[in-house]
Design an enzyme around this catalytic site. Sequence first.
Site, short mmCIF file in Angstrom:
data_model
loop_
_atom_site.label_atom_id
_atom_site.label_comp_id
_atom_site.label_asym_id
_atom_site.label_seq_id
_atom_site.Cartn_x
_atom_site.Cartn_y
_atom_site.Cartn_z
N ARG A 16 0.82 -1.21 0.00
CA ARG A 16 0.00 0.00 0.00
C ARG A 16 0.85 1.26 0.00
NH1 ARG A 16 -2.85 -0.58 5.98
NH2 ARG A 16 -0.96 -1.10 7.12
N SER A 43 -6.72 1.79 5.81
CA SER A 43 -6.40 0.39 5.51
C SER A 43 -5.74 0.25 4.14
CB SER A 43 -7.68 -0.45 5.54
OG SER A 43 -8.43 -0.16 6.70
N GLU A 64 -20.19 2.71 -0.95
CA GLU A 64 -19.44 2.32 -2.14
C GLU A 64 -20.24 2.54 -3.43
OE1 GLU A 64 -19.89 0.30 0.47
OE2 GLU A 64 -17.92 0.06 1.39
N PHE A 89 -16.01 -5.13 -1.52
CA PHE A 89 -16.88 -3.96 -1.64
C PHE A 89 -16.58 -3.17 -2.92
CE2 PHE A 89 -16.02 -4.56 3.01
CZ PHE A 89 -17.16 -5.32 3.25
N ARG A 173 -2.36 -5.21 0.59
CA ARG A 173 -1.82 -3.98 1.18
C ARG A 173 -0.53 -4.25 1.96
NH1 ARG A 173 -5.58 -3.19 6.60
NH2 ARG A 173 -7.22 -4.57 5.90
#
Lengths: 324, 287
Positions: A16, A43, A64, A89, A173
Site C-alpha cells: 500500500r 487500511s 461504495e 466492496f 496492502r
Amino acid sequence: MSVLVNNFALDNVEMRQAYCDALIAEAAVNEKLMVIDADVSHSVGTGKFYSAYPDRAVNCGIMEAHAVGMSAGLSATGMVPFFHAFGVFATRRVFDQIFIACAYQNLNVKIIGADPGVTAATNGGTHMPFEDLGVMRLIPGVKIIEPADSSMYGQIVHAMANEYGVCYLRTSRRKTVRIYRDGVKFETGKAIELYDGKDVCLIACGIMVYEAIKARDELLKLGVTARVLDMHTIKPVDRKAIISAAAECGAIVTAENHNALGGLGSAVCEVVTEELPVPVERVGVHESFGEVGTQDYLQKRFKLTAEEIVRKALICIERKGRNI
Amino acid sequence: MPSEKKQFDQKITMKAAAEIRKGCIRALAAAGSGHIGGSMSLAEILAVLYTDILNIDPKNPHMEERDWVVLSKGHCGPALYSTLAYKGYFPADELLTLNKGGTNLPSHCDRLKTVGIDISTGSLGQGLSLAAGVALGKRLQHIPGNVYAIVGDGELQEGQNWEALMFIAHRKLTNIVVIVDNNKRQLDGYVDDICREEDIKAKFEAFGFNTLRVDGHDVNALYGAFCAAQNSGRPSAIICDTEKGHGVSLSEIDGFNHYMPVSEEDAEAALSEIDRRLEENYERIGK
C-alpha cells in the site's frame, strides 16, 4: 539478464505504501488524477495522498455504490478517479455501478480492490474476495491487473492513468515477497516469463507467483523443467504467451488466490480450448467461502501453495497425450 | 441557469410542453408501445428546463460550460428525446426510430448513442451519484454550469439516492438541483401502497437541501422554483407534484399506465387532444 532478484525475501515496503507513493508521483504529472475512498483510506493506504493533494482526494464515507457512481460522474468531466475499497466492496457490492455507471457508458474509472483472497486474513469470510476476478472479467472492456510485488507500481499506476477505460487493480496492502529486480518493464496484457522450461508451464498471478517459483524449484529436483509466467494482467489475458506455453510445454498449471472458477484459470482454459487443447490443472479455491486465519494458515487451508502446484503439475504432465 | 437574455413567456413554455408530449406520443406510436406514464408527467419540467433555464447550445452539445441534465429515471427517455428534437439536437423524424434495431434512441437514455444526452441512465437509483460527480468535477475544474438531476418518487426507494443526497449536502455542491417527478406511482402501482415515502420534502430538508415544492404541471410555478433554486448557498431540491400519464386521456387512467401500447389511432386522438387542451389552457390564462 534475469528479471528476478537474487534472493527472494520479504519486501521492505508495504504494497500500500508503494502504491500510494506511485499515485502521488503520477498525480504530480497528471492534474486530473483523483483519489476516491469509502472509509478505508487508512487500511488501503491512500492517507498520504490526502496530504499531498487535498483537493483531489475525496473520502465519501461508507457508501461504495455512490462512490463508484460519483467517480463515473467525475470522469464524465475529464477527471481520472481511482476508487478504493476492500476487494469485496470494490467489486461484487458495486457490480451494477461499475457495469452501468462506468463501463457501459465508456467512462474512465479505476477500481482498486484491497486484500484479495486470503490476504484478507483475519477479516475473514465477509471481507475475503475469491470471486472478484470472475465478476469483473464479465464486464466488457474492463482491464484487470494483479501484481506479484510492489516493484512495478509506478508503471502500473502510470498505465492505469493513461489507458482510457475501466481498470480493476487487485492488490494486497501488506509486505509481500519481492520478486523483481528494479527496472523490469511492465506492459498491460503482456505476461512476464520468470523461468523457461519445457515440461510444464506454471501461470500465476499475485501472491501465487512466488508459490509458482518455489514449485518450479521443487519440480527441478524431480527432473521436471517448468516455465513460469507472471500473468499480472488477467484481462486482456496474454493469449500469445498461453498459446506458446501450450505448444512448447504441452501442459499448464494455473495458480491464483481466487476461486478456481472465473479467474485466471478460467481465462487460460478458454484460450487453450479455443487455440490448442493441452491438459490444464487449476490451483485455486474450490467451492468455499473465506474464513479467518493468518495468510499462511489460509494458504494451506485452501491449498494455495507450492506443494499443490507441484502436485497438479505432475498430474498435468501425466495427462499429456490423453484425456483431451 | 436562466440567461438574462431569456424572457419567460408562459405561453411559449406551455407550447413547448405540448410539443414535447406530441413528439413523445409519435415516438411511442411508431414503436407500438413504451413508457408513457412517466414520460407524460415530465413534460412541463422538461419544457421549463429546456426553454427557460438551461445554458445549452444544440449546435454545440458538448459545450464545456453547459448545464448538464441527468434523467435518472432513464426509462422516460422518450420524453427527453422529444425535448431534444424540439430543441433541434436532431431531426424530429428520428423520434420515429425509438427502440428499433440500430436506433440512436433506445428506451433508456444512452450518452454514447444520443446527441444531447449527458449521462446514460436506466438502472434506477444511480443518476444522483453521477450528477454529484459531474457537479464536483465542474467545481474542481472551475467550469461554470449547473447539473439538473431528475429522479422519480418511486425511484427514491433505491438506497443509493440517499447516499448521494448525503454526499451532495456534505460537499455543499450548490451547482446541483435535484428534481423529483413526484407522480405518486411506480411500475406496480401507487407508491403509498408499495412502500410509502412519507413526507419527501421533509426528508430532503432533513438531508440539508434547500427544498421547494411546486405543481409540476404549472410552468409558472416551475420557472419560479428553478429561479429560487439558484444561489441559496445550499444544494437545492424541487419536489414537483405531478400526475403519471398527465396530458392525454389515453394515459390519464387509474389502471396500469407505466408502459402501454400506443396505436396509430391512439396517437392521432392524443395529438388532437394535446392541441385542444393547449388552446383551452391559453384561453384559461388569457381570462
